[in-house]
Structure formats: C-alpha cells, structure tokens
Design an enzyme around this catalytic site. Structure first.
Site, short mmCIF file in Angstrom:
data_model
loop_
_atom_site.label_atom_id
_atom_site.label_comp_id
_atom_site.label_asym_id
_atom_site.label_seq_id
_atom_site.Cartn_x
_atom_site.Cartn_y
_atom_site.Cartn_z
N LYS A 1 0.85 -1.20 0.00
CA LYS A 1 0.00 0.00 0.00
C LYS A 1 0.88 1.25 0.00
CE LYS A 1 -3.96 1.87 2.63
NZ LYS A 1 -4.75 1.72 3.88
N SER B 1 -9.69 2.14 3.01
CA SER B 1 -8.82 2.84 2.08
C SER B 1 -7.92 1.92 1.27
CB SER B 1 -7.94 3.82 2.85
OG SER B 1 -7.06 3.10 3.73
N SER C 1 -9.56 -0.23 7.19
CA SER C 1 -9.01 -0.10 5.83
C SER C 1 -8.34 -1.35 5.28
CB SER C 1 -8.01 1.06 5.78
OG SER C 1 -8.70 2.28 5.84
#
Lengths: 501, 500
Positions: B81, B156, B180
């Site tokens: 990420k 997210s 997330s």
C-alpha cells in the site's frame, strides 16, 4: 517613552513588580531527544539529521532515556515532585524551523513540578523562588533570514533552515510568580538565572552557555499599584542572552511599564524583544492574536512512568549543590562571604579548590588566581579557566616559593613562562636558569663587591643611616640578576657593616 | 503447470524452495498479469518491474548457491500500500502533495519483507492518506472492484485488496485505522488482518491517526495472511508503541484451524451490532457462517458491548484530531508539492496554497474537523470526551473476553457499492466502517474472511480477539475458510481485455 527619566527606586515605591522566568536549557546528551543523531554544536548545516528529526513522513520518535534522567535530576535539584506517570504532548503551530509543524513537548503533565530554589541576591539576603514545573521537549531548527534589513523574516528575500538543532533535548524550567521583591526585582532575576545555571552545571547535564544558546531565558514582567490585589498585565521579554541582560531587561521593562501606567495607559499583553545594544525592549507579536497550540497527548510515544526506586537512586546520587559547597569551602578556607563572592564572580572556585587539592595553601591559591592570573585573563579577554595554566602548575609554583627556591618576583617570571607554554614551573626554571641564589659564599662575594663599589653608601650605613642600604641591596640584586633573596641580602650587608637591623 | 497467479503464497513459496519454479518466473507471471489487467482494475500506483525482478533473481541466486530460503515466502511477490515508505520508490499516499517524493529510507516492515526474500511488485492505490472506504478519494483515480468493475473495492486499501482479487499479487500489505484492511477484504472476497496495535511496527507507515493505525497482511487465504503476518510482526525499537513480546503463533493457529475442529471455543455475537443497518444478504451470510461455526463445535454466546454504538462518533473525533496534527508537516517547505511561490508571496501564503492544491476534499474535511476538535475550549468536549468513550469501549471488549474467546460480526454492513453512490454524503461512507472501528479503538486484532455471497458479491466475516491473541482469530477464520468453496478461483470474472 524611551525618554523616560524615572528611576527604578522611585517607580517601585508606587508599583509592585511580579516576575516570572522561563529558562530553556539544552541538555548535553550525546544524541538527540527522539533519534540517534549527534548533538555537536557548530557542525555544517543539516549534517546531523535523519528521517526522525527531519520529520519525514512515516518516521517516529523514541524518547532518549538519558534526557529523561537529566530532567529528573534537574527536578530533584530544584526540590520538585517527580511525576509517577506523565505524557508528552504535541504543540501545534506552523513554522519552517519545526520539521513536523508541531513540537513534541509537555503540557499539563510535566515530568517535575512544584519545587523551589534558594537564591542569594546579595550577601546575607536569600530569596526562595518557587518552581512551577520542569518539563522536557525538543528544540527547533534554526532559521536564517537573508536580504532583510533586520535579519528578521519580514523583508527577507531568502530564508535558510538548519535542522541540526531540531530535536536536541530541551528542558523548560518555569518559576512560580515571584512577588515581594520590590526594588531588588532585577537583581533577583539575575541571581535566579545565575544560581540555576550553577546548579545545572554542577549536575553536569548541560554546558549552560548563554552565548551559544544552550541556556535561554524569557522574562515575564508585570506591575501593579502597591496595595492592589490584582496583578497587572504581563509582557514576555525574549532574546535575553546574558546574565547582565536578564537584569537590564527586567529594569527596562519595569521602567517602561511604569511610564505607560503613569501616563494613564494600559500595558498590552505581548512578546517583546530585548536589545543588547540599547538595553531596551521592543514589541514582538501580540499574544492576543497568538496561535492556539491545540495541545494533545503525543500518540507516538508511550507515557513516561519513572520507577520510584530509580528516582530515589538519582536523588541519592545528586552532587553537592553549589550553595552548600560554597558554604563548606568558605568555612574550610576561613573566608568571608564577600571573599567567597569575589572568587565565584571571577569563576575561580573550581580552580582554587583544585589548586588546594594539589597541595597549595588556600590563601596562596586564592592570591594567585585572583591576583596575577586574573590580571592576565583580563588583559587577554579570556576566562580564567581558559588560561594555559593548571591548578597543578600553580600549586607547584607555590611550593617553589615556600621552599625558598623562588622569590615572588622570580615566581611571576616563571609563571609568564608557564603561560607562554614553556612547560611546568620546574621546566621553566631549568630552561631559563631562574633560581634564588642560595650559595652563601657567592652571595657574600657579591656583597663585598657591592660594598667596595659603593663606598659612600656603605659609609652612610655604618654611620647609622640604615635606609642607605637599599642602594647596596639593589647592586647585589643586579649582580645576581634578581636571583637572590633580597631579605637575606639586606641582612648580610647590615651584618658586614656592623649594623644590626 | 497451473497458472502461477492463481496459487496461494504458501504454495508458491514451497515450489520456489523446491526449485520447481523460479522466483523470477513467479514474479514475471505477476508482472504480466498486472500488464494485462491493471488498466481495468487500477490497483497499482507504481509498478517496480525492474526492482522486483532484481529481488527475484537474488532469491534464485541464493538458492542456486545452496542457501536455505530466508523464509517460507522467499521469492513470493507482494504489493505494498502506498502509505508505507519504500526507499527510492515513489511513495505518494495517493496524494498530489507527495507526488514524486522518493523516500530516503525503508519502513521497518519493508526491511523485514526484504530480509525474508519477498519480492516487492509495487505500490497500491488507496484513499488519499488512508481516509475513505472506497478508494474513490485517491488523487490518481479510483480502483475498481474485480468482481464488478462498476463497484468500489472498499477502502482505504482498495488497491491492495483488488490486486489480490484480480490475481495481480498473491500477497499485499494494508493499513487499518478504522477498517481499511478488513472492509476492502470483505468486499473483494479476500482475507485481511489487522494485528494487535503495537504488534507490527509503524515505523515508515505515513501516519493518519497514530493511536489507531496498524499495518497488516492481506492475502487470498488465511494461512497466507498468517505467513505474511509472521514476517512483518514483532518488536521494533524505532516504534515506541511497539509491544516487546513474542509474535503470537499465528501460522500454527491457521494450520490448526484448517483442521475444522472448534470444540471448546466460545464465540460471542455482539448484541449491539443490530441487523437493522445491514443489507439482508449480509445478515443472511453472517447467520449461515455462525451456524457453520457452531457445527464445527464452537459455542455461540450473545454478549453485550453497550458502548459500541458510540464508536463511530468517537472515532470521527480522535482520528481527525490526530490527522490534523500528523498532516501538518506537508507544507511545501521540505519535500513534495510546492505552489504559489511568487516574489511577493509570504511563507504563510505558500504553505496555504500548497495545502489547498495538494490535499483532496476528504483530507481537508478531516483536517478541519480535527483542528476544530482540538481547539482551546473544545478539547474537553470533543477529543477528551472521545477518549473517555474509547476507554469504555475497551472495557466492553475486556468484559466480553471474560465470557468468550473471540467476537464475530459481519465485517461491513453492505457489499461493494457502485462507484459514486456514497461520495455525496460522508456519513453514508463512514457507515461502511461501523463494525470495524471498535477493534481499532480497543487495539485488539481483527480479521475479515470470506463467508459467502450476496447477489453474487462477496461478504466478509469479522473475527475479533483480545490484544496479543492474534492467533485466536486466525484459528477461527481458518476453520470457517475450510468449510467454504474458494470464492475467487471460480467466481471472479475474466478481466483480460476488459475496459471500464
């Protein structure tokens, strides 16, 4: 208002001052507060930095245990309570010398709180200053503004930032309001900072050099009419960079505020800057528009919970405090308060103590350091401790005098040699051939020669005019290049001429 | 040989160690897959093909030299990420304000993955600074759910989850502040675990909300997640909040769970997570899963956590408050974007213009919320009050774990929703994290594991465990997984040649 001709004594018959001092001390830890970067002063800009002290995205702080320990020791020396549990807090404001745009500090949970420090303002007059809190935080970087007239950001064309200082551990020591000092206020402020500096130096946690910024002082001042119950509006004076400036800043701010109040005006709550050259303050940013710092507990750091056993160990290991030491040494050396004050003011206490430890009598040690050596240091514009002479040298020199191998005049010559880097007193004596002539035969021969060469003077002495012997002594001393004991020479002359001194 | 991109990380690691396939072949297969499908999915913000192949070659060379594998995952690719800093590789947090920034250092978890021989494929898309539940708030365009390209992949960490579902990577790193990792896992039919707060180092995780952020593993199987968990977890002296304790035995727990025996395990259902706010298909899948867990021998108990209903409001004070401070450093002075510089502009003007141009709408909303909540006079009422709620929620968890070993719930109240359907109303978006936020406030571990479909879209089951009992949630998740048909092998539509 700068044309005021008010006198401090006059003003303080009508107004009562309240002071508050905030002192910042950069700790002398090997590494920074929240990372492993070195803390050496004066390195090339931005060479002592890493992701943590540059506040790069993703980096995290880890508290420096040595800094926590140093802060606790300062707190203990200032008779504070030590928190059993406390947290760091973030102080949020935007400024380019702060890499994260917040400073890791402490807010409502200081590490040390509620203490006091006894301050001797003048011999025999001690004031107890309350300590509100002692807390730990990180220093900011240094900004340099180029192109403006004042060196301030206003009008500058370029600003440079050096982050070497960012993250150096900083201890903030805040007094409780200091009241009831009257006309002594400026002297109390100075004495407080001086005493605090000495305490911190004795702890060995900082070099506390105001000129290098490792001890910085902000002074809060307010005035209220004598007898009033409510205190006046305070101002905070920054940029006070020497002990003398502390005193001058308080004096100037008291006079300025008194003039404002006398004229029926109101003191504005604001930050003011002290100017060394004029001894006056000028307004900085107004506190009314000051930033809301939005303090909140620092979530990147676990709370500090000093083990009480560790705190007690640190308390037990505290060094002797400077005031206690002075009293002890004054008694041991049989000195008056004023004598001791002179030694302290000259920065000679450590040197004299070391000289005594090296074998010299206290009075002799004091005489050398406050006399000849202070004169030389003054001439050269350096501190006594910066002279290239050690307490061991001085003790050795005195031993040579005591044993009669040097007289006072020769000793001063030898000291010159030591100061010139020619070695120890013994080495200088040997190299320069300096020693009192102790060979009686040689001395008697020189006396005989002098008497023969100065028959008139000799006759006068024989006739009872003993004062005329000086000419003969001078001739002997000249012949021996000063290396004779003048007292002994005089005795010899008088005996030879049949006059008993 | 079966397509390498459909295999689990555990299998790939085994094949590489046995020399049946090279790390370079495995890496190349995934790079090819990315080239084929990422134009449709947009899971990646940056693909480091050269770097990945270089790392793969190093793994193959070490094996050729007779060295033992650095870990069971040596040579296995992983997607990271873009909120995790990677030395020399762009790290943007999906924000314009960091566009072009190449960090001078690696996050601790990146160092650990490198040391374990994992091959980093690149950086995945996300909501800007990890604020969002749909990846629509990425400054570089959304990620699309491989199950239905008109729908969101969660957020997210939508990029990491979508990369797994689209078989662009067998493993990924996510971060979880309010869900997330778990919510994207749920809506993409993948597995995502948020470890105990402090279990995985945050050093090098660009902070959104420091007291809640936690990096964790994303995978297609529970065992794969556990294997990655073991690589990245453990004490780190560079993170003061890191826990100085051994990593719980998560891999062992995942293997044991897969045996399918849960006798003696007590599982709690939280009464306050009422089914009213959830979609019927989600409620049904949860019910079926709970029945399955009971069949495996677990005892199901209803427990009460009365303060969970205050979790969402407390979270939306704490997280924005911390974010308002954490994101203050993005000011154009030292790195990243700088705009508005003219001969006459002041420092404040340049900072303000940079932040205005560099931050997107959701980030600005939270910075403003948090700045307000921390202001003098409001602190006690907002941030202080939210911290008290947080304490009460922690006590609810502690009380519940005196009665049961784990808590289970749906991961999120609804399946993947259509792009654009919740951006107009922030509160509707925030509801996606209704069930995941309590675990962040408490700090305990939680995992999302696929538990069925609703109208052809995946549903996730969340298992929450006590702090530092991460192994428990892996065991339960693996047991449930052992009863299910693997969703992804059969159900995900073909993506090659697709456009949106």
């Amino acid at each position: 208002m700068t044309t005021t001709t008010l006198s401090l004594e006059d003003v303080l018959t009508r107004y009562e001052p309240v002071l508050g001092l905030e002192v910042h001390v950069e700790l002398g830890t090997r590494t920074k507060m929240f990372c492993g970067c070195p803390t050496t002063f004066g390195a090339e800009p931005n060479t002592q930095v890493c992701p943590v002290c540059l506040g790069l995205p993703g980096s995290l702080p880890v508290a420096n245990r040595a800094a926590v320990e140093a802060t606790i020791r300062i707190g203990l020396a200032l008779n504070c309570q030590i928190a059993t549990w406390c947290r760091f807090a973030r102080k949020n404001y935007f400024y380019p010398d702060m890499p994260k745009n917040y400073q890791i500090s402490q807010y409502d949970e200081p590490l040390c709180f509620d203490g006091w420090l006894d301050v001797e303002v003048e011999p025999g007059r001690t004031v107890r200053v309350g300590i509100e809190r002692v807390h730990l935080e990180e220093d900011t970087g240094k900004t340099q503004h180029i192109g403006g007239a004042t060196g301030r950001i206003h009008g500058a064309t370029e600003s440079l930032v050096d982050y070497n200082r960012a993250g150096i551990p900083l201890v903030e020591i805040v007094t409780k309001p200091i009241t009831g000092t009257g006309a002594l206020a400026p002297a109390v402020a100075r004495a407080y900072v001086t005493t605090l500096r000495d305490v911190i130096r004795a702890l060995g946690v900082s070099d506390v050099r105001m000129e290098q910024g490792s001890l910085r002082c902000d002074v809060n001042t307010s005035l209220h009419p004598v007898g009033a119950t409510e205190w006046g509006t305070r101002t905070e004076t920054k940029n006070v960079n020497s002990l003398r400036s502390v005193e001058r800043a308080v004096r100037s701010e008291i006079l300025r505020q008194a003039a404002v109040l006398d004229a029926g005006g109101q003191v504005i709550q604001e930050t003011r800057h002290f100017h060394e050259n004029t001894g006056e303050t000028s307004p900085g940013r107004s506190k009314e528009t000051a930033t809301d710092y939005r303090y909140f507990p620092e979530p990147d750091l676990v709370p500090l919970a000093p083990d009480p056993a560790w705190v007690e160990k640190l308390r037990a290991e505290l060094p002797e405090m400077p005031a206690v030491r002075r009293r002890r040494l004054a008694a041991a050396w049989k000195l008056s308060d004023a004598d001791m004050q002179a030694i302290v003011n000259a920065g000679a206490l450590d040197l004299i103590e070391a000289t005594v430890a090296a074998g010299a009598a206290p009075e002799a040690a004091r005489k050398w350091w406050l006399g000849e050596l202070s004169r030389v240091a003054n001439e050269q514009g350096v501190e006594l401790s910066e002279l290239p002479v050690t307490p061991t040298h001085v003790a050795e020199l005195q031993t040579l005098v005591d044993s009669g191998r040097l007289n006072d005049r020769l000793a001063r010559v030898v000291l010159e040699g030591v100061l010139a880097g020619e070695g120890t007193p013994e080495q200088v004596m040997a190299a320069r051939g300096l020693e009192v002539v102790s060979d009686l035969g040689a001395l008697e021969a020189a006396v005989d020669e002098a008497i023969a060469a100065n028959a008139d003077a000799a006759e006068k002495v024989r006739g009872g005019k003993v004062a005329a012997a000086g000419v003969l002594v001078g001739a002997v001393m000249k012949a021996t290049r000063g290396q004779a004991d003048a007292k002994k020479v005089r005795e010899l002359i008088l005996r030879k001429l049949g006059v008993e001194g | 040989m079966t397509d390498l991109t459909t295999m689990s990380a555990a299998e790939l690691g085994r094949l590489i160690a046995a020399g049946e396939v090279s790390a370079v072949e495995v890496t190349q297969a995934h790079l090819d897959r990315i080239a084929a499908v990422d134009s449709a999915v947009h899971a990646f913000l940056y693909v480091d093909a050269e770097g990945a192949l270089e790392q793969a070659r190093a793994v193959d060379a070490a094996r050729a030299a007779g060295q033992a594998p650095a870990s069971p995952l040596a040579g296995v690719p992983v997607a990271v990420k873009d909120v995790i800093v990677t030395k020399g590789i762009p790290t943007t947090c999906a924000s314009k304000i960091l566009e072009g920034w190449r960090p001078p250092y690696d996050a601790t978890i990146v160092e650990r993955m490198r040391a374990a021989g994992l091959v980093m494929l690149g950086k995945t898309n996300m909501d800007e600074f990890a604020m969002g539940s749909s990846t629509e708030y990425s400054a570089f365009g959304p990620t699309y759910n491989p199950w239905d390209l008109s729908r969101i992949p969660g957020g997210s960490g939508g990029g990491s989850a979508a990369a797994l579902a689209a078989r662009e990577a067998p493993l990924a790193i996510g971060t979880d502040t309010g869900g997330s990792i778990r919510q994207p896992a749920a809506v993409t039919g993948t597995v995502g675990a948020k470890p105990t707060y402090g279990g995985v180092s945050r050093y090098g995780l660009v902070a959104f909300s420091s007291s809640l952020d936690q990096a964790g593993p994303c995978a297609r199987t529970v065992l794969d997640a556990a294997l990655l968990h073991e690589v990245i977890a453990g004490y780190d002296e560079r993170d003061s909040t890191s826990i100085p304790q051994p990593v719980p035995p998560v891999v062992e727990a995942a293997r044991r769970g897969a045996e399918g025996d849960l006798s003696g395990v007590r599982i709690g259902l939280v009464r306050e997570f009422s089914p009213e706010g959830a979609e019927p298909g989600v409620v049904a899948a949860l019910q079926t899963s709970v029945e399955t867990l009971a069949k495996l021998g677990a005892e199901i108990v209803e427990v009460s956590c009365p303060h969970f209903s205050y979790a969402l409001p407390a979270y939306y004070l704490i997280a924005p408050s911390e974010c308002s401070s954490n994101l203050a450093r993005f000011d154009g002075v030292r790195y990243g974007l700088r705009v508005g510089e003219t001969p006459d502009s002041t420092l404040e003007e340049v900072m303000a213009a940079t932040r205005d141009a560099g931050f997107g709408p959701e980030v600005k909303r939270r910075i403003i919320l948090g700045t307000y909540a921390l202001s003098a006079g409001y602190y006690d009422q907002f941030y202080g009050q939210a911290q008290k709620v947080r304490t009460l929620i922690t006590r609810d968890f502690q009380a519940a774990f005196e009665q049961v070993d784990v808590l289970v719930s749906a991961t999120t109240p609804f399946v993947a929703f259509p792009l654009g359907s919740r951006t107009a109303d922030p509160y509707q978006m925030y509801l996606a994290d209704l069930y995941t936020i309590p675990a962040n406030l408490y700090g305990g571990p939680a995992i999302s594991v696929p538990c069925g479909l609703s109208d052809g879209l995946p549903v996730g089951l969340q298992v929450m465990a006590p702090t530092m009992a991460d192994d428990r949630m892996y065991r339960i998740a693996a047991a449930l997984e052992s009863t299910q048909e693997p969703l992804l092998s059969s159900q995900v539509p073909t993506l090659e040649g697709k456009t949106r």
